[in-house]
Design an enzyme around this catalytic site. Structure first.
Site, mmCIF file in Angstrom:
data_model
loop_
_atom_site.group_PDB
_atom_site.id
_atom_site.type_symbol
_atom_site.label_atom_id
_atom_site.label_comp_id
_atom_site.label_asym_id
_atom_site.label_seq_id
_atom_site.Cartn_x
_atom_site.Cartn_y
_atom_site.Cartn_z
ATOM 1 N N GLY A 24 58.915 -3.507 -42.595
ATOM 2 C CA GLY A 24 60.157 -3.132 -43.296
ATOM 3 C C GLY A 24 59.834 -2.442 -44.606
ATOM 4 O O GLY A 24 58.705 -1.989 -44.812
ATOM 5 N N ASN A 25 60.798 -2.329 -45.478
ATOM 6 C CA ASN A 25 60.551 -1.739 -46.804
ATOM 7 C C ASN A 25 61.489 -2.372 -47.827
ATOM 8 O O ASN A 25 62.281 -3.251 -47.488
ATOM 9 C CB ASN A 25 60.688 -0.212 -46.757
ATOM 10 N N HIS A 26 61.397 -1.901 -49.079
ATOM 11 C CA HIS A 26 62.084 -2.578 -50.186
ATOM 12 C C HIS A 26 63.541 -2.163 -50.375
ATOM 13 O O HIS A 26 64.168 -2.569 -51.351
ATOM 14 C CB HIS A 26 61.351 -2.302 -51.500
ATOM 15 N N ALA A 31 66.512 3.874 -45.789
ATOM 16 C CA ALA A 31 65.061 4.031 -45.788
ATOM 17 C C ALA A 31 64.586 3.581 -44.406
ATOM 18 O O ALA A 31 64.352 2.388 -44.169
ATOM 19 C CB ALA A 31 64.443 3.185 -46.898
#
Ligand code: PMT
Length: 401
Positions: free
Chosen positions: A211-213, A279
């Site tokens: 995943g990402n932030h 994102a």
């Protein structure tokens, strides 16, 4: 339709937000409008006639009579105007306008005006929330005036809440929309806006993911701003803790890029404006382990395969949609953003760089540059709510072209 050649009467009342009127006058003059400023007597405590008349290139009036015994005719001023803007409009001026308490040049001019009237209120949060203010704003709306609501943020008192005068650019846009036959305050009425937000999670096994932030804040701010402007909003969000109780926003939660892609194309044909702020993970594990992967070996290799590029697919299938992409960059920012604008067949791209403090992921703020095929505009660091205002103002200015 532009404001060029239009006669704009700006009535300023005495509040700290009067400083913003300099920028508003400049915006109108730059676009070829003729601006006449009048003010209530107390306004001179906040701004000078000299600065306002220098920018508007006309004398500024606050009294019925000039120094040399001339009459500043409120009737002539009112009949001259194509539109009248009362900004900032204090609680006092608003109350006088709605109740016909005609004790100064601004109110006398207002009561003589036959043109459309725009009101941009500004006051402290408790004054703005007071039942009398609410009632007066409703009355003003019933009179057929356009209310440009106050915004939320830090107020002159140091308190935080709704009461700040809308930004000059928002007031300008409302008037420009009016001349373009677009509802000034519900400028996206009748339009469907699709927004992607948040991260995507790509499963490795039943408990782990790539995943990402991304928090989803930027996308949710955009959705709420589009809804305020009267759009029907379809918000497709990856896993995020953001919520909304806005009834105009149809929220669809997804997990992975593939799910996001499928959801987008359930609606894409009916979308007028598509904004991709999500994102999206560029790669996903080729196989998802059915059971939790045990830590038996020192090394673990996971084979990744490319995810679909949702925005690029939207660009390829574009018929009538106005497409806005985001670019999150750490180097060669402008070059990369312009490359994505071209490659994904976008109408504009919003660049945010992780090299700018306060920009990008998680924060409540962002700092952006917008690129089209022919232009570029740079903005200061602002709250994501205000960045959403800037982005949608820019979209609207492109749609008007
Ligand atoms: O959610 P927040 O914490 O508020 O943070 C906001 C944000 C930083 C996530 C947001 O402002 C932002 O920059 N979003 C885009 C992030 C990104 O993935 O940028 P990119 O340069 O990798 O992608 C370019 C564009 O293609 C983006 O519009 C992206 O949504 C889209 N894309 C990318 C890959 C992919 N497989 N599908 C896509 O649609």
């Amino acid at each position: 339709m532009s404001v060029s050649g239009k006669k704009i009467l700006i009535a300023v009342s005495g509040g700290i937000a009067a400083y913003k009127i300099h920028f508003l006058i400049r915006d109108f003059v730059k676009k070829g409008a003729e601006v006449q400023v009048i003010m209530t007597p107390d306004t001179e405590q906040f701004v000078t006639k000299l600065s306002l008349s220098t920018l508007s290139k006309k004398p500024v009036y606050s009294e019925f009579y000039g120094d040399n015994g001339t009459w500043n005719s409120h009737v002539e001023l009112a009949l001259w105007a194509d539109v009248m803007i009362v900004a900032p409009c204090t609680a006092n001026t608003l109350a006088k306008m709605t109740h016909g308490m005609c004790d100064n040049l601004v109110i006398a001019t207002y009561m003589s005006a036959k043109c459309p009237v725009f009101i941009a209120p500004a006051m402290d949060l408790d004054m703005y929330a007071h039942p009398s203010t609410k009632q007066n704003l409703e009355m003003a709306e019933d009179y057929g005036h356009f209310i440009i609501p106050a915004e939320s943020g830090e107020l002159a008192s140091g308190l935080i809440g709704q009461g700040r005068m809308a930004e000059p650019e928002t007031v300008f846009r409302a008037v420009e929309n009016f001349f373009g036959n677009i509802n000034p305050v519900k400028s996206l009425e009748g339009k469907t806006v699709l927004i992607t937000a948040g991260p995507t999670y790509e499963a490795i096994d039943p408990v782990r993911f790539i995943g990402n932030h991304s928090s989803g804040k930027m996308g949710f701010s955009l959705a709420e701003e589009a809804s305020k402007r009267g759009a029907k909003v379809i918000l497709i969000s990856g896993p995020s803790t953001q919520t909304t109780d806005d009834k105009n926003i149809e929220l669809h939660k997804v997990i992975s890029a593939k799910e996001m892609l499928n959801k987008v194309f359930e609606f894409y044909d009916r979308v007028d404006i598509g904004i991709a702020s999500a994102a999206v993970a560029d790669y996903a594990p080729k196989e998802v382990a059915r059971e939790k992967i045990k830590k038996n070996d020192d090394n673990l290799t996971i084979e990744l395969v490319k995810n679909p590029d949702i925005l690029k697919t939207m660009g390829e299938k574009k018929t009538h949609q106005f497409l806005v992409g985001f670019a999150l960059e750490t180097q060669n920012e402008e070059e990369n953003a312009k490359g994505k604008l071209e490659k994904k067949n976008l109408d504009m791209i919003v660049l945010n760089s992780l090299r700018d403090e306060g920009a990008g992921f998680k924060n409540d703020t962002n700092k952006i540059k917008i690129f089209t095929k022919t232009g570029k505009k740079e903005f200061d660091l602002k709250s994501k709510d205000k960045v959403a205002v800037d982005i949608l103002n820019f979209v609207e200015s492109q749609l008007l072209k």
